[in-house]
Design a protein around this motif. Structure first.
Motif, PDB file in Angstrom:
ATOM      1  N   ASP A   1      12.052   2.081  -1.291  1.00  0.00           N
ATOM      2  CA  ASP A   1      12.407   1.310  -0.095  1.00  0.00           C
ATOM      3  C   ASP A   1      11.366   0.227   0.175  1.00  0.00           C
ATOM      4  OD1 ASP A   1      14.653   2.809   0.261  1.00  0.00           O
ATOM      5  OD2 ASP A   1      13.793   4.118   1.809  1.00  0.00           O
ATOM      6  N   ASN A   2      10.114   0.559  -0.026  1.00  0.00           N
ATOM      7  CA  ASN A   2       9.056  -0.411   0.220  1.00  0.00           C
ATOM      8  C   ASN A   2       8.973  -1.464  -0.881  1.00  0.00           C
ATOM      9  OD1 ASN A   2       7.109   0.113   2.688  1.00  0.00           O
ATOM     10  ND2 ASN A   2       7.871   2.084   1.981  1.00  0.00           N
TER      11      ASN A   2
ATOM     12  N   ASN B   1       0.821  -1.211   0.000  1.00  0.00           N
ATOM     13  CA  ASN B   1       0.000   0.000   0.000  1.00  0.00           C
ATOM     14  C   ASN B   1       0.855   1.261   0.000  1.00  0.00           C
ATOM     15  OD1 ASN B   1      -2.511  -1.317  -0.042  1.00  0.00           O
ATOM     16  ND2 ASN B   1      -2.481  -1.609   2.178  1.00  0.00           N
ATOM     17  N   ILE B   2       1.932   1.263   0.776  1.00  0.00           N
ATOM     18  CA  ILE B   2       2.822   2.431   0.806  1.00  0.00           C
ATOM     19  C   ILE B   2       3.473   2.633  -0.561  1.00  0.00           C
ATOM     20  CG2 ILE B   2       4.964   3.342   1.762  1.00  0.00           C
ATOM     21  CD1 ILE B   2       4.216   2.048   4.414  1.00  0.00           C
ATOM     22  N   TYR B   3       3.899   1.529  -1.152  1.00  0.00           N
ATOM     23  CA  TYR B   3       4.570   1.618  -2.455  1.00  0.00           C
ATOM     24  C   TYR B   3       3.663   2.223  -3.516  1.00  0.00           C
ATOM     25  CZ  TYR B   3       6.771   0.225  -6.835  1.00  0.00           C
ATOM     26  OH  TYR B   3       7.327   0.237  -8.074  1.00  0.00           O
ATOM     27  N   TYR B   4       2.428   1.745  -3.585  1.00  0.00           N
ATOM     28  CA  TYR B   4       1.535   2.209  -4.655  1.00  0.00           C
ATOM     29  C   TYR B   4       0.856   3.533  -4.322  1.00  0.00           C
ATOM     30  CZ  TYR B   4       2.368  -1.983  -7.299  1.00  0.00           C
ATOM     31  OH  TYR B   4       2.983  -2.969  -8.037  1.00  0.00           O
ATOM     32  N   ASN B   5       0.935   3.960  -3.075  1.00  0.00           N
ATOM     33  CA  ASN B   5       0.397   5.274  -2.715  1.00  0.00           C
ATOM     34  C   ASN B   5       1.451   6.367  -2.795  1.00  0.00           C
ATOM     35  OD1 ASN B   5      -2.201   4.335  -2.235  1.00  0.00           O
ATOM     36  ND2 ASN B   5      -1.789   3.908  -0.070  1.00  0.00           N
TER      37      ASN B   5
ATOM     38  N   SER C   1      11.620  -2.779  -2.177  1.00  0.00           N
ATOM     39  CA  SER C   1      12.632  -3.732  -1.695  1.00  0.00           C
ATOM     40  C   SER C   1      12.064  -4.591  -0.572  1.00  0.00           C
ATOM     41  CB  SER C   1      13.870  -2.975  -1.185  1.00  0.00           C
ATOM     42  OG  SER C   1      14.470  -2.252  -2.230  1.00  0.00           O
ATOM     43  N   GLU C   2      11.225  -3.988   0.277  1.00  0.00           N
ATOM     44  CA  GLU C   2      10.590  -4.731   1.362  1.00  0.00           C
ATOM     45  C   GLU C   2       9.611  -5.762   0.813  1.00  0.00           C
ATOM     46  OE1 GLU C   2       9.920  -5.693   5.368  1.00  0.00           O
ATOM     47  OE2 GLU C   2      11.448  -4.427   4.431  1.00  0.00           O
ATOM     48  N   ILE C   3       8.877  -5.399  -0.244  1.00  0.00           N
ATOM     49  CA  ILE C   3       7.944  -6.323  -0.890  1.00  0.00           C
ATOM     50  C   ILE C   3       8.703  -7.540  -1.437  1.00  0.00           C
ATOM     51  CG2 ILE C   3       6.370  -6.623  -2.848  1.00  0.00           C
ATOM     52  CD1 ILE C   3       5.651  -3.618  -2.501  1.00  0.00           C
ATOM     53  N   ILE C   4       9.795  -7.265  -2.139  1.00  0.00           N
ATOM     54  CA  ILE C   4      10.598  -8.344  -2.734  1.00  0.00           C
ATOM     55  C   ILE C   4      11.154  -9.254  -1.647  1.00  0.00           C
ATOM     56  CG2 ILE C   4      12.714  -8.838  -4.022  1.00  0.00           C
ATOM     57  CD1 ILE C   4      12.169  -6.261  -5.622  1.00  0.00           C
ATOM     58  N   LYS C   5      11.567  -8.673  -0.535  1.00  0.00           N
ATOM     59  CA  LYS C   5      12.099  -9.465   0.581  1.00  0.00           C
ATOM     60  C   LYS C   5      11.032 -10.425   1.113  1.00  0.00           C
ATOM     61  CE  LYS C   5      14.465  -8.967   5.023  1.00  0.00           C
ATOM     62  NZ  LYS C   5      14.995  -8.000   6.027  1.00  0.00           N
TER      63      LYS C   5
END
Length: 240
Positions: A158-159, A145-149, A161-165
């Protein structure tokens, strides 16, 4: 083989009785293992019918009207996973015997999967769908949600990268793949939901210790074929 929390279950659809399938020769628990290990077993079979016939012919189960699935507990709640068969054999290339739960980010099959995942995540309707799913960790939903917002910002990158992790976790990668199928085919999602309701209400064929169940197996054959055994797909030795 590392320990795990996952069990391969055959449920009699007429009586709702369930049988835990023996997976390993480890004396402490012959029935419990890693999710990726079970996938390595079941993807040797073309489909559910072939797997059921193998279990029935080798006296692991005494019924053919079987619902086959994976069961585990999380936070004291019984949960279920659908099986993978030969068409999904690429899943077995995501992990290694040394690391059965975490996927190497440079794995080519993982990178292809990521491309597909982000293709669907670009759809607003799909993001709404996963926000309502109990399969996806809250931390992953938040990162998405943070990434697409906040697209095109440092925070968004940064988010990502967190999604991929998160997707490097084998179970999350697997669950997300099934979630796409449920999104595309609502009838399939409805069918799985009905099955899970029945699975919640079943009962165990044998109580602990489960090793006692081995006495009922009279076949001298191993679970999978001799070729599978030679390829170290299945570690259990010939039955005594």
């Amino acid at each position: 083989m590392n320990s795990g929390i996952y069990y391969l279950i055959a449920r009699n659809t007429e009586t709702n009785e369930k049988v835990m399938i023996e997976l390993t020769d480890r004396l402490e628990n012959r029935y419990c293992t890693k999710l990726s290990y079970i996938d390595k077993l079941t993807t040797q079979f073309t489909n559910k019918e072939q797997l059921i016939n193998r279990l029935y012919n080798n006296k692991y189960i005494s019924f053919k009207n079987a619902d086959i699935y994976i069961e585990y507990s999380q936070d004291g709640i019984k949960k279920f996973e659908e099986l993978l068969y030969k068409p999904s054999q690429n899943f077995t290339k995501l992990t290694t015997p040394e690391e059965e739960s975490t996927i190497d980010m440079n794995n080519s099959y993982f990178r292809k999967g990521l491309d597909t995942f982000f293709e669907y995540l670009n759809k607003r309707s799909f993001r709404s769908y996963i926000n309502n799913s109990k399969k996806i960790p809250k931390e992953l939903k938040t990162a998405i949600n943070i990434y697409y917002n906040n697209e095109y910002t440092r925070e968004a990158e940064d988010n990502k990268s967190e999604i991929i992790k998160h997707f490097q976790n084998y179970k999350v990668f697997r669950d997300f793949t099934f979630l796409i199928q449920e999104y595309l085919y609502p009838q399939y999602a409805e069918q799985v939901e009905k099955l899970n309701d029945k699975r919640f209400r079943n009962y165990v064929h044998k109580k602990e210790p489960y090793v006692e169940e081995v006495k009922e197996h009279e076949s001298d054959d191993e679970f999978l074929t001799e070729d599978d055994l030679n390829n170290n797909i299945y570690p259990y030795n010939m039955r005594k």
